[in-house]
Design a protein around this motif. Structure first.
Motif, PDB file in Angstrom:
ATOM      1  N   LEU A 193       0.828  -1.209   0.000  1.00  0.00           N
ATOM      2  CA  LEU A 193       0.000   0.000   0.000  1.00  0.00           C
ATOM      3  C   LEU A 193       0.862   1.259   0.000  1.00  0.00           C
ATOM      4  O   LEU A 193       0.554   2.242  -0.682  1.00  0.00           O
ATOM      5  CB  LEU A 193      -0.922  -0.001   1.219  1.00  0.00           C
ATOM      6  CG  LEU A 193      -1.913  -1.159   1.360  1.00  0.00           C
ATOM      7  CD1 LEU A 193      -2.900  -0.867   2.472  1.00  0.00           C
ATOM      8  CD2 LEU A 193      -2.656  -1.420   0.058  1.00  0.00           C
ATOM      9  N   SER A 194       1.956   1.241   0.774  1.00  0.00           N
ATOM     10  CA  SER A 194       2.828   2.419   0.855  1.00  0.00           C
ATOM     11  C   SER A 194       3.477   2.726  -0.484  1.00  0.00           C
ATOM     12  O   SER A 194       3.816   3.880  -0.776  1.00  0.00           O
ATOM     13  CB  SER A 194       3.913   2.185   1.920  1.00  0.00           C
ATOM     14  OG  SER A 194       3.331   2.019   3.201  1.00  0.00           O
ATOM     15  N   ALA A 195       3.665   1.681  -1.303  1.00  0.00           N
ATOM     16  CA  ALA A 195       4.267   1.888  -2.629  1.00  0.00           C
ATOM     17  C   ALA A 195       3.235   2.304  -3.670  1.00  0.00           C
ATOM     18  O   ALA A 195       3.571   2.449  -4.851  1.00  0.00           O
ATOM     19  CB  ALA A 195       4.968   0.613  -3.076  1.00  0.00           C
TER      20      ALA A 195
ATOM     21  N   TYR B 270      -8.184  -2.419  -1.500  1.00  0.00           N
ATOM     22  CA  TYR B 270      -7.550  -1.725  -0.378  1.00  0.00           C
ATOM     23  C   TYR B 270      -6.383  -0.892  -0.910  1.00  0.00           C
ATOM     24  O   TYR B 270      -5.504  -1.411  -1.604  1.00  0.00           O
ATOM     25  CB  TYR B 270      -7.035  -2.727   0.654  1.00  0.00           C
ATOM     26  CG  TYR B 270      -8.105  -3.637   1.211  1.00  0.00           C
ATOM     27  CD1 TYR B 270      -8.842  -3.269   2.338  1.00  0.00           C
ATOM     28  CD2 TYR B 270      -8.387  -4.849   0.595  1.00  0.00           C
ATOM     29  CE1 TYR B 270      -9.827  -4.101   2.842  1.00  0.00           C
ATOM     30  CE2 TYR B 270      -9.380  -5.677   1.087  1.00  0.00           C
ATOM     31  CZ  TYR B 270     -10.099  -5.298   2.218  1.00  0.00           C
ATOM     32  OH  TYR B 270     -11.061  -6.125   2.709  1.00  0.00           O
ATOM     33  N   SER B 271      -6.370   0.379  -0.552  1.00  0.00           N
ATOM     34  CA  SER B 271      -5.283   1.278  -0.952  1.00  0.00           C
ATOM     35  C   SER B 271      -5.052   2.281   0.170  1.00  0.00           C
ATOM     36  O   SER B 271      -5.814   2.327   1.149  1.00  0.00           O
ATOM     37  CB  SER B 271      -5.647   2.028  -2.237  1.00  0.00           C
ATOM     38  OG  SER B 271      -6.759   2.889  -2.006  1.00  0.00           O
ATOM     39  N   ARG B 272      -4.001   3.074   0.048  1.00  0.00           N
ATOM     40  CA  ARG B 272      -3.756   4.108   1.060  1.00  0.00           C
ATOM     41  C   ARG B 272      -4.952   5.046   1.167  1.00  0.00           C
ATOM     42  O   ARG B 272      -5.363   5.440   2.260  1.00  0.00           O
ATOM     43  CB  ARG B 272      -2.496   4.899   0.699  1.00  0.00           C
ATOM     44  CG  ARG B 272      -1.202   4.161   1.011  1.00  0.00           C
ATOM     45  CD  ARG B 272      -0.001   5.046   0.777  1.00  0.00           C
ATOM     46  NE  ARG B 272       0.082   5.538  -0.602  1.00  0.00           N
ATOM     47  CZ  ARG B 272       1.036   6.318  -1.074  1.00  0.00           C
ATOM     48  NH1 ARG B 272       2.014   6.714  -0.269  1.00  0.00           N
ATOM     49  NH2 ARG B 272       1.048   6.704  -2.327  1.00  0.00           N
ATOM     50  N   GLU B 273      -5.535   5.399   0.019  1.00  0.00           N
ATOM     51  CA  GLU B 273      -6.652   6.335   0.016  1.00  0.00           C
ATOM     52  C   GLU B 273      -7.896   5.719   0.655  1.00  0.00           C
ATOM     53  O   GLU B 273      -8.592   6.371   1.441  1.00  0.00           O
ATOM     54  CB  GLU B 273      -6.960   6.765  -1.427  1.00  0.00           C
ATOM     55  CG  GLU B 273      -8.064   7.814  -1.546  1.00  0.00           C
ATOM     56  CD  GLU B 273      -7.723   9.106  -0.795  1.00  0.00           C
ATOM     57  OE1 GLU B 273      -8.648   9.761  -0.296  1.00  0.00           O
ATOM     58  OE2 GLU B 273      -6.524   9.439  -0.689  1.00  0.00           O
ATOM     59  N   SER B 274      -8.173   4.455   0.335  1.00  0.00           N
ATOM     60  CA  SER B 274      -9.371   3.824   0.899  1.00  0.00           C
ATOM     61  C   SER B 274      -9.254   3.667   2.413  1.00  0.00           C
ATOM     62  O   SER B 274     -10.242   3.829   3.142  1.00  0.00           O
ATOM     63  CB  SER B 274      -9.608   2.460   0.246  1.00  0.00           C
ATOM     64  OG  SER B 274      -8.615   1.519   0.636  1.00  0.00           O
TER      65      SER B 274
END
Length: 512
Positions: free
Chosen positions: A112-114, A127-131
């Protein structure tokens, strides 16, 4: 490639399963079809030039990251060859990792951080950093997913161990040998269907045990074999005490075999024993002979003899006050031998009380039949305990599933998370008990226990008693004997039925 295509995000499918049997089944096709379908529905370019597949690779200890295709994917992300904004399509969390939660979460977080969006195809969740920034509680769903994946793999190991317990009780046939390696008195059959004894060497093994029970030490036995020119097993030139000792302690002489697995910890390899297989090798000596020698070895130095044992409760007697060993004391020709607590003898604070060895032995001889009358039958009690624990474990599994469903359906809460934590901790404790009771069920070989009790009673009733032999037999049966001088009782604690005791009166009650 058109401009529209260059704007569409690129997706990569990661497929993993652990066993060849899964490969022969539907796992590969199912995971592939799900990835194709998701990419088409969400307007993604599914990259078919680079495949990431760990077929037959376990994720329980992170092998798919350390040496597998998922590790390759992470490397390409870190190097920039796979761009931020790309998608990684996996069937479920357990395809990424079944490792411990900290290690599993570290892999997921690095993706996710990448800038990688991770999609679980089983529920079409992305699932992502934004979600996660928009819905922070979703992290609990991720954590629970990894915990359950790790827990399932750990549970499979427990079930495998339990299966071995059942095999030890019910095994009727040996399968193909695990390895060609065998002890020096055994060889692999020509058709490789199993092992067979080397007759002349098996005879040497039996003789070593017989000499030991007759009171000879390991040095003396090695010296005897060398003097007679008995060929050694292997490339050595002569018999040594160390090999005699190893032979006397080796469960292979009664047919048992314990395989080992290699684990890595801190960059170092270590061999870890797995479950023991009964009747893997043909036995060279009787099991009771092996156990007699093992019992005699307790408290002896290497190479010593056993003829000096004069205390019928040697290695068994314990103090009723502090639980320390009680040792035989003889203060001279005018006094009679007695048992005294070692702490009291050393002036370490326990009450000093002499218990007549003669009284103890007389009680054993007179009341030997009590061992028959009070012999515990462990099977029913242990089986009931085993079933109770399994039912409790199943109930906790159901409770955990209900809590997880509640978290998924209504969102996370402190109360639900605390409940989940407590129920999982209780279940872990129950599983430890299941393992312990399983071992006890395996070891509760009632028929052999009855035969050993018969040998003890017969030995006690003989006109000329063999104290060494009686003591060895008692060590097979009892974990300890509490010499309860305040009440005048001897409490015999059975090995095969923990918690069960036989009580014999040996003296009048005394003031504590």
């Amino acid at each position: 490639m058109t401009k529209i295509e260059t704007m569409r995000p690129r997706a990569y499918s990661y497929i993993r399963f652990s066993t060849p049997e899964q490969g022969a089944g539907d796992s590969l096709r199912r995971q592939t079809d799900k990835a194709v379908k998701y990419a088409a529905q969400h307007n993604l370019i599914l990259d078919d030039t680079t495949t990431f597949r760990d077929l037959g690779v376990s994720a329980f200890r992170g092998a798919n990251v350390a040496v597998g295709a998922l590790g390759d994917f992470l490397s390409l992300v870190q190097s920039g060859d796979i761009k931020p904004g790309s998608f990684l399509l996996v069937e479920n969390f357990d395809r990424i990792s079944r490792d411990s939660i900290l290690d599993a979460q570290a892999v997921f977080t690095s993706l996710l951080s990448a800038g990688i969006t991770v999609v679980t195809l089983s529920n079409d969740r992305a699932y992502s950093r934004e979600s996660l920034r928009q819905n922070q509680f979703a992290i609990f769903e991720i954590i629970i997913g990894f915990i359950r994946a790790n827990d399932e793999s750990a549970r499979k190991q427990e079930l495998l161990r339990a299966a071995w317990h059942g095999k030890r009780l019910k095994l009727k046939e040996r399968g193909t040998p695990m390895t060609r390696l065998s002890p020096g008195w055994v060889r692999l059959r020509e058709d490789e269907s199993g092992f067979e004894l080397i007759p002349e060497r098996a005879e040497v093994v039996r003789r070593v045990f017989e000499l030991t029970l007759a009171g000879q030490g390991q040095h003396a036995i090695a010296k005897t074999l060398n003097r007679e020119g008995v060929p050694v097993f292997g490339v050595g030139k002569m018999w040594h005490r160390s090999y005699i000792k190893k032979m006397l302690e080796d469960p292979s002489v009664v047919g048992m075999h314990t395989a080992h697995r290699v684990e890595r910890a801190g960059g170092k390899k270590r061999r870890v024993p797995t479950d023991t297989v009964e009747a893997y090798f043909p036995p060279a000596v009787e099991r009771e002979t092996f156990e007699q020698v093992a019992a005699l070895a307790t408290g002896r130095g290497a190479g010593s003899t056993v003829k000096g044992i004069e205390n019928i409760l040697a290695g068994l007697a314990v103090c009723p006050k502090c639980g320390s060993t009680m040792t035989r004391v003889n203060k001279g020709s005018r006094s009679r031998p007695s048992l005294v607590c070692v702490r009291a003898k050393a002036g370490k604070g326990c009450a000093y009380k002499s218990v007549s060895c003669e009284q103890v032995e007389f009680a054993l001889v007179e009341k030997a039949s009590e061992f028959w009358r009070t012999l515990p039958a462990p099977d029913a009690a242990l089986e009931a305990e085993w079933q109770r624990l399994l039912a409790a474990e199943e109930g906790h599994d159901a409770a955990i599933s209900n809590i997880v469903d509640a978290i998924k359906g209504g969102g996370s809460s402190t109360i639900l998370l605390d409940s989940l934590r407590h129920v999982e901790a209780d279940r872990e404790e129950i599983r430890k008990q299941v393992s312990v009771v399983g071992e006890k069920v395996t070891d509760a070989l009632t028929n052999r226990t009855q035969q050993t009790v018969e040998r003890l009673v017969e030995g006690l009733r003989m006109t000329t008693r063999d104290i060494v032999s009686i003591n060895a037999t008692m060590r097979q049966l009892f974990a300890k004997v509490t010499v309860d001088w305040p009440s005048g009782y001897l409490w015999f604690h059975w090995k095969h039925a923990p918690g069960e005791e036989t009580r014999l009166t040996f003296a009048w009650p005394s003031d504590a």
